[in-house]
Motif scaffolding. Sequence first.
Motif, PDB file in Angstrom:
ATOM      1  N   PRO A  38      82.565   3.793  23.268  1.00  0.00           N
ATOM      2  CA  PRO A  38      81.714   2.661  22.887  1.00  0.00           C
ATOM      3  C   PRO A  38      82.498   1.357  22.712  1.00  0.00           C
ATOM      4  CG  PRO A  38      81.053   4.621  21.691  1.00  0.00           C
ATOM      5  CD  PRO A  38      82.318   4.970  22.398  1.00  0.00           C
ATOM      6  N   VAL A  39      83.706   1.440  22.107  1.00  0.00           N
ATOM      7  CA  VAL A  39      84.527   0.237  21.943  1.00  0.00           C
ATOM      8  C   VAL A  39      85.004  -0.263  23.300  1.00  0.00           C
ATOM      9  CG1 VAL A  39      86.663  -0.670  20.979  1.00  0.00           C
ATOM     10  CG2 VAL A  39      85.237   0.842  19.619  1.00  0.00           C
ATOM     11  N   ASP A  40      85.425   0.652  24.180  1.00  0.00           N
ATOM     12  CA  ASP A  40      85.888   0.251  25.517  1.00  0.00           C
ATOM     13  C   ASP A  40      84.773  -0.447  26.289  1.00  0.00           C
ATOM     14  OD1 ASP A  40      88.350   1.335  24.993  1.00  0.00           O
ATOM     15  OD2 ASP A  40      87.895   3.269  25.897  1.00  0.00           O
ATOM     16  N   ILE A  41      83.550   0.060  26.174  1.00  0.00           N
ATOM     17  CA  ILE A  41      82.411  -0.573  26.850  1.00  0.00           C
ATOM     18  C   ILE A  41      82.187  -1.972  26.297  1.00  0.00           C
ATOM     19  CG2 ILE A  41      79.920  -0.457  27.189  1.00  0.00           C
ATOM     20  CD1 ILE A  41      80.180   2.583  27.191  1.00  0.00           C
ATOM     21  N   LEU A  42      82.251  -2.122  24.967  1.00  0.00           N
ATOM     22  CA  LEU A  42      82.047  -3.428  24.352  1.00  0.00           C
ATOM     23  C   LEU A  42      83.086  -4.432  24.832  1.00  0.00           C
ATOM     24  CD1 LEU A  42      80.576  -5.237  22.344  1.00  0.00           C
ATOM     25  CD2 LEU A  42      82.024  -4.292  20.524  1.00  0.00           C
ATOM     26  N   ILE A  43      84.336  -4.020  24.933  1.00  0.00           N
ATOM     27  CA  ILE A  43      85.391  -4.927  25.412  1.00  0.00           C
ATOM     28  C   ILE A  43      85.124  -5.349  26.850  1.00  0.00           C
ATOM     29  CG2 ILE A  43      87.848  -5.072  25.988  1.00  0.00           C
ATOM     30  CD1 ILE A  43      88.422  -3.360  23.544  1.00  0.00           C
ATOM     31  N   MET A  44      84.725  -4.409  27.699  1.00  0.00           N
ATOM     32  CA  MET A  44      84.427  -4.763  29.093  1.00  0.00           C
ATOM     33  C   MET A  44      83.288  -5.767  29.175  1.00  0.00           C
ATOM     34  SD  MET A  44      84.843  -1.182  31.200  1.00  0.00           S
ATOM     35  CE  MET A  44      84.441  -2.019  32.749  1.00  0.00           C
ATOM     36  N   LEU A  45      82.257  -5.591  28.349  1.00  0.00           N
ATOM     37  CA  LEU A  45      81.133  -6.533  28.354  1.00  0.00           C
ATOM     38  C   LEU A  45      81.558  -7.901  27.836  1.00  0.00           C
ATOM     39  CD1 LEU A  45      78.332  -4.177  27.008  1.00  0.00           C
ATOM     40  CD2 LEU A  45      78.535  -5.044  29.335  1.00  0.00           C
ATOM     41  N   LEU A  69      77.610   8.162  29.331  1.00  0.00           N
ATOM     42  CA  LEU A  69      77.389   6.723  29.222  1.00  0.00           C
ATOM     43  C   LEU A  69      76.190   6.424  28.326  1.00  0.00           C
ATOM     44  CD1 LEU A  69      77.975   3.822  29.985  1.00  0.00           C
ATOM     45  CD2 LEU A  69      76.647   4.148  32.096  1.00  0.00           C
ATOM     46  N   ASN A  70      75.119   7.154  28.506  1.00  0.00           N
ATOM     47  CA  ASN A  70      73.929   6.921  27.684  1.00  0.00           C
ATOM     48  C   ASN A  70      74.224   7.154  26.201  1.00  0.00           C
ATOM     49  OD1 ASN A  70      72.403   6.282  29.950  1.00  0.00           O
ATOM     50  ND2 ASN A  70      71.611   8.361  30.206  1.00  0.00           N
ATOM     51  N   ASN A  71      74.978   8.219  25.900  1.00  0.00           N
ATOM     52  CA  ASN A  71      75.331   8.493  24.508  1.00  0.00           C
ATOM     53  C   ASN A  71      76.228   7.403  23.937  1.00  0.00           C
ATOM     54  OD1 ASN A  71      73.856  10.864  24.467  1.00  0.00           O
ATOM     55  ND2 ASN A  71      75.587  12.164  24.987  1.00  0.00           N
ATOM     56  N   ALA A  72      77.200   6.957  24.736  1.00  0.00           N
ATOM     57  CA  ALA A  72      78.109   5.906  24.278  1.00  0.00           C
ATOM     58  C   ALA A  72      77.344   4.613  24.004  1.00  0.00           C
ATOM     59  CB  ALA A  72      79.205   5.672  25.304  1.00  0.00           C
ATOM     60  N   MET A  73      76.378   4.260  24.871  1.00  0.00           N
ATOM     61  CA  MET A  73      75.594   3.046  24.675  1.00  0.00           C
ATOM     62  C   MET A  73      74.714   3.164  23.417  1.00  0.00           C
ATOM     63  SD  MET A  73      76.449   0.743  26.746  1.00  0.00           S
ATOM     64  CE  MET A  73      75.137  -0.372  26.250  1.00  0.00           C
TER      65      MET A  73
END
Length: 715
Positions: A38-45, A75-79
């Motif tokens: 989840p943190v990695d996704i936030l950084i990419m966004l 991905l769905n769970n992480a989001m």
Amino acid sequence: MQDSSSLPPTLRFGVFELDPRTGELRKKGMKIRLQGQPVDILIMLLQRPGEAVTREELQQKLWPADTFVDFEQGLNNAMKRLRAALDDDAESPHFIETIPRRGYRFIGAVNGAHHGASWTDPDLQRLKRDTTSGIEAVAGPARARKFSWQWVVAIVSVIAVLAATFAWLSSSPPPPRVLATTQLTRDGIHKFVVATDGSRLYISDVGDTLRIVQVSIAGGETSPIPTPFVNASAYGISPDRTQLLTAGFVGTESEYQLWSLPLPSGSPRRLGDTVGHDGTWSPDGRHLVFFKDSDIYQANADGTDPRKLTTVQGTPLGIVSFSPDGTRIRFTIAGPEKGPESIWEIRPDGSDLHPVLPGWDNPPCDWSGVWTPDGRYYFFLSWITPPGSNVWAIREPSGLFHRHSSVPFQLTTGPLEFHSLVFSPDGKKLFASAQQFRGELVRYDPKSRQFVPFLAGISAGELDFSRDGKWVAYVSYPELTLWRSRVDGSDRLQLTYPPIAAGSPRWSPDTTQIAFVDFQLGRPDKTFLISSRGGTPREMLAENEPQADATWSPDGKKIAFARWAAGSDAQTIAIIDLATHQVSTVPGSKGLSSPGWSPDGRYLAALNGDSSKLLLFDFKTRKWLDWIAEPGVVGNLNWSQDGSYVYYDSTLTDHPSFRRAKVGQTHSELLVDLRGLNRYFSPLGWRSGITPDGSALFTRNLSTDEIYALDLDLP
């Protein structure tokens, strides 16, 4: 974590701040529990605000081709976890917008720049630089005409001085830290430090019985403080340090008579007619604050004239701590039906009830807080960072520029787990009880009258044997994971993993399944079923109410269990039909617990509300029979394989023992004298069991369970 070396040290959006280098996310200064994908996704966004980040890009960076997981589900769970941390809604997003069948886009403002513009965009930086220089070029001559250069220097100097003064006043000192740790006791007995008078520490000791002991603040052997009670606990010390607030009790009653115990010795004095649990005297020595059920009371110091301050949702418990100036009271509330534990604050007049750390950890698992004697810091215990409880502190508000408590600071990181805290009068030392858990599984040998290792003396307990006697299920300590193996210890298989905290396993009659309770902190106890070959545990009954003490019917079609039904003020014993999932209540079982189904299916054994009495339900007559009463606390019911006897513990008495009662008789038989056996105290208490041949099983305590002095630096 994604490469963040080129990013600003802090990314701000809304009320959130993210350090892209460490992945630490904060909301209004409070740390949010979020890590991993989840943190990695936030950084990419945040690297590309306003732009679409496709699912394919996320898969390539976060789920490489050699990662064998379901990408879509991952991905769905992480989001979901990320949106939950940001309080964001996929339907009406404030930060993260879903682009159907493509990916996601960050639509919030980042570091003041609205979506569609990145802080790394060269054109944006150049535009900002050019615009700023243009404004200065136009404004310069006007200022020169209006002010002389002397005035400019004077104004700039004043502003600089004011800015420096404001920065100094609003800056925070470095965090508190532990300089040294000294072990004070060495007896290994489970204990809680309660108070100090500056020269001695006063401790609640959990041995054969509960008693109050003392030890020098320099360390050494503990010595008991005599009381007339079978079991005694201390809650605090009077402001003049001449008496202890104590409770005396016999069994597991939830409310106790409160007493004042003179120091260094003397006869205890009853504090009015007060009956409750936990408490303390106010700093001026004029009042007594204590709990009863869900109510908070204040009385005169001698226990007279009690009045209710307020009623809370849940159960107030643990250390009751007044601020040094006497204007605030802090304590722990355990949520309804074994919900989360969190620290709350109230005024002495019962007003302004509120949580101390709202939103800091979810679910909250914080307790046992104490102020420093000067009131500048508040120390407490928290499970926010597994595997155990650690010491944390917050800096209290001070003055115009520090109107709010600081973000919590972590002072310890294991391997010791801390249980209670007490400050020295000068505030330089923090005395703490702490434990490093380890047990040894032992069997009582009646011939030698010795406790000998069983299954090679593994650190485990709560054993249950399959009906054919070939398999055994057990809980490992301190991990609280469920295992099964053959009775000789071979063919071991771990069945559960953290965060599940497993307890009370029970084999199904056909040995294909094991029922167990999951008692994670901050959540209601739930009963699960798992295949004896491993797999994913599944809920026995999907509901939010606590469940415990599962026991199978002989045909394996039903399970009886203790249950707190919605809206009920007491637990009952229920039976679930595993085929239809229909639940029924055993008649007359309100207030009873710990059911045990007899092997022939005729009886259900259970305990009364304070665990002092063993009862028997006859399925033929549909009636309960008062069977055996003991002077102490009865626990750990186990039927013999032929259904003739029920084996159990009798504890919290002068003569703790392991006993059995024969069906049809009204007296019990002593099997093992447990005096002198230092037993492992698990989260579910002392545990025992029996082997297929009727041998008694216990877990000997090999833990490091001592009192420590922590030298502190408190800037």
